[in-house]
Write a protein that holds these residues in place. Structure first.
Motif, mmCIF file in Angstrom:
data_model
loop_
_atom_site.group_PDB
_atom_site.id
_atom_site.type_symbol
_atom_site.label_atom_id
_atom_site.label_comp_id
_atom_site.label_asym_id
_atom_site.label_seq_id
_atom_site.Cartn_x
_atom_site.Cartn_y
_atom_site.Cartn_z
ATOM 1 N N GLN A 1 8.573 0.178 -17.671
ATOM 2 C CA GLN A 1 9.969 0.645 -17.662
ATOM 3 C C GLN A 1 9.974 2.093 -17.176
ATOM 4 O O GLN A 1 9.539 2.986 -17.908
ATOM 5 N N VAL A 2 10.429 2.298 -15.970
ATOM 6 C CA VAL A 2 10.340 3.651 -15.383
ATOM 7 C C VAL A 2 11.724 4.259 -15.217
ATOM 8 O O VAL A 2 12.630 3.628 -14.652
ATOM 9 N N ASN B 1 0.815 -1.227 0.000
ATOM 10 C CA ASN B 1 0.000 0.000 0.000
ATOM 11 C C ASN B 1 0.841 1.266 0.000
ATOM 12 O O ASN B 1 0.379 2.314 -0.447
ATOM 13 N N ASN B 2 2.061 1.165 0.520
ATOM 14 C CA ASN B 2 2.859 2.383 0.712
ATOM 15 C C ASN B 2 4.335 2.013 0.647
ATOM 16 O O ASN B 2 4.909 1.541 1.630
ATOM 17 N N ILE B 3 4.929 2.254 -0.501
ATOM 18 C CA ILE B 3 6.331 1.843 -0.710
ATOM 19 C C ILE B 3 7.274 2.608 0.223
ATOM 20 O O ILE B 3 8.383 2.166 0.485
ATOM 21 N N LEU B 4 6.820 3.745 0.755
ATOM 22 C CA LEU B 4 7.615 4.490 1.735
ATOM 23 C C LEU B 4 7.022 4.314 3.139
ATOM 24 O O LEU B 4 6.994 5.242 3.952
ATOM 25 N N ALA C 1 7.484 3.275 -8.188
ATOM 26 C CA ALA C 1 7.402 1.926 -7.628
ATOM 27 C C ALA C 1 6.104 1.235 -8.054
ATOM 28 O O ALA C 1 6.095 0.067 -8.427
ATOM 29 N N GLU C 2 5.025 1.977 -8.019
ATOM 30 C CA GLU C 2 3.714 1.408 -8.371
ATOM 31 C C GLU C 2 3.724 0.926 -9.827
ATOM 32 O O GLU C 2 3.194 -0.146 -10.127
#
Ligand SMILES: Cc1cc2nc3c(=O)[nH]c(=O)nc-3n(C[C@H](O)[C@H](O)[C@H](O)COP(=O)(O)OP(=O)(O)OC[C@H]3O[C@@H](n4cnc5c(N)ncnc54)[C@H](O)[C@@H]3O)c2cc1C
Ligand code: SF4
Length: 450
Positions: free
Chosen positions: A157-158, A66-69, A149-150
């Motif tokens: 490809q980011v 839910n929250n990469i940070l 990240a999402e």
């Protein structure tokens, strides 16, 4: 302890026993009001329940999905006015002796779970099927990182373009290290890098149409998240005065290997910080830690009107900071060689409410005085660079040069360009920037699938 050691590391968080004991206090509310209080939908109700039943891997997965940070938010979120404000455990205190009850310490549990995942080497995400579509993210603060990240989790490809030498935005070059240290940021960044996000640092996307040109250069969509890095100033050319800093320059110096240089300028000196928000609090507290003789906070309104969090204000007072409330700076006093000597202030009184709903500070005629100071740090707000609209001329901005984007999708007025974080909201929170990144990522996927 030396000032350098003071700055190196943030305080320790919960250990396993403490986290489980705290989770054991949770009432397991069916409606989990705490979860509704999280702007990034981190879902504390779910991860605390999992921890309570010893499903630690599941709890970690809930946070990171839910929250990469989740780690940064566990440390930095003002939880007393977010998830913990909604926590049902706090209402029990009505029927109990004073102080016997309090909300579940959600932020601390969240931080523990993320640190535990690093210790255990937990793998949270499966490797996705790669997709050909390329997306450009401008800025590697919380909004850019969350969006990147999402999308990377779904195989896109980011590439993240970052103006500064290292990624992280305010987490890297703003927040003081005793609140959020580099080691913690590095671990959280590793989780994002493991998803395959490509970072190009020292790569500012600026200059005429530079952001829009990314679409022509093969990127299917662009997410703009450059934050706010131009400092508002009292006078138009403050950098000429020796001893005068903006909070942006001062705090970046503390994070950028120039701690000793700042200590030399501040130790044993009188420091005045202008502003009443959380950034001003970081400036005064760090000046105290660097060994300033006296630290003054200058704020033109009253104590109750200060935007800083209540616990930050109390900590500042306990650290011995002198609060000069209802005082407005009007000019600087300098030597012939442009060395700062003091701040000219005028006393204020509160009048009728202004547009912000707060009572307007009105200068009191004839009340001007000078506060002697060797160093002044202006923490009176960050804004978008004057020329930033030129980087994306088809994107609508408002009078303050903030990008106008749909809150439900991050869509701007230019097709394929999305935006979020402080450049849209104005100065906000890490957790809100994280949510903007997620919302935009979902909309970018829909846009690319059209
Ligand atoms: C000193 C300070 C302390 C704070 N403390 C807290 C706190 O404790 N808790 C909390 O919740 N919030 C806090 N905040 C607010 C929070 O940090 C911000 O709301 C959040 O970082 C905004 O994220 P963002 O991604 O929009 O922008 P930022 O974090 O500002 O990141 C933007 C990034 O874009 C880069 N960039 C800028 N222009 C370009 C360009 N042209 N090309 C490429 N890259 C570019 C910048 O270098 C930066 O790395 C604090 C803010 C400050 C300033
Ligand atoms: S609101 Fe508080 S008590 Fe209820 S589930 Fe959330 S953390 Fe537990």
């Amino acid at each position: 302890m030396s000032y350098a050691a003071n700055f190196e590391r943030m305080g320790r968080g919960f250990d396993l026993a403490h986290a489980i004991a705290e989770a054991d206090r949770c009432l397991l509310c069916h409606d989990a009001p705490c979860s509704k209080g999280c702007p990034a939908e981190t879902d504390p109700g779910a991860f605390i329940r999992k921890l309570r039943f010893k499903n630690i891997t599941g709890a970690i997965r809930t946070i990171k999905t839910n929250n990469i940070l989740g780690g940064a938010c566990g440390v930095l979120c003002p939880t007393p006015r977010l998830c913990e404000k909604e926590c049902s455990a706090r209402f029990q205190s009505l029927a109990r002796p004073q102080g016997a009850d309090r909300p579940i310490q959600i932020g601390k549990i969240q931080r523990f779970l993320i640190e535990h995942s690093w210790e255990q080497g937990s793998e949270v995400f499966d490797k996705p099927e790669p997709r050909p579509a390329k997306i450009a993210v401008v800025g590697s603060g919380p909004a850019g990182l969350s969006c990147a990240a999402e999308l990377a989790r779904d195989g896109y490809q980011v590439t993240v373009f970052e103006a500064r030498p290292e990624p992280g935005g305010v987490l890297r070059y703003g927040v003081v290290s005793y609140r959020f240290d580099l080691q913690f940021l590095r671990r959280e960044m590793e989780d994002i890098q493991a998803l395959g996000v490509n970072f190009q640092c020292n790569s500012a996307i600026q200059g005429k149409e530079s952001a829009e040109r990314l679409l022509k250069n093969g990127y299917g969509a662009v997410f703009l998240a450059p934050g706010l890095w131009a400092a508002a100033t009292l006078k138009p050319t403050p950098e000429d005065i020796e001893g005068l800093f903006s909070s942006v320059v001062y705090l970046a110096a503390l994070r950028d290997g120039r701690l000793a240089e700042m200590a030399r300028r501040i130790q044993g000196r009188t420091v005045a910080v202008i502003g009443g928000g959380s950034v001003a609090m970081d400036c005064i507290e760090s000046a105290v830690k660097l060994g300033a003789r006296d630290v003054y906070l200058i704020y033109r309104r009253s104590y109750r009107q200060m935007p800083a969090e209540p616990d930050e204000r109390i900590e500042a007072q306990e650290a011995g900071v002198h609060f000069l409330l209802l005082n407005q700076p009007v000019d600087y006093v300098t030597t012939d060689h442009n060395r700062l000597q003091g701040v000219k202030l005028v006393r204020t009184r509160l009048g009728e409410p202004d547009d912000s709903g707060r009572r307007r500070p009105e200068p009191i005629a004839g009340s001007t005085w000078v506060l002697e100071a060797d160093v002044v740090i202006e923490a009176i707000g960050n804004r978008a660079p004057e020329e930033s609209p030129e980087w994306y001329p088809h994107v609508k901005v408002n009078g303050q040069k903030l990008i106008q984007a749909d809150p439900a999708s991050g869509k701007t007025s230019a097709a394929g360009i999305f935006a979020g974080g402080d450049i849209v909201r104005g100065p906000a929170l890490v957790v809100q920037a994280v949510q903007d990144g997620k919302v935009a990522a979902r909309a970018i996927k829909a846009y690319l699938d059209q």
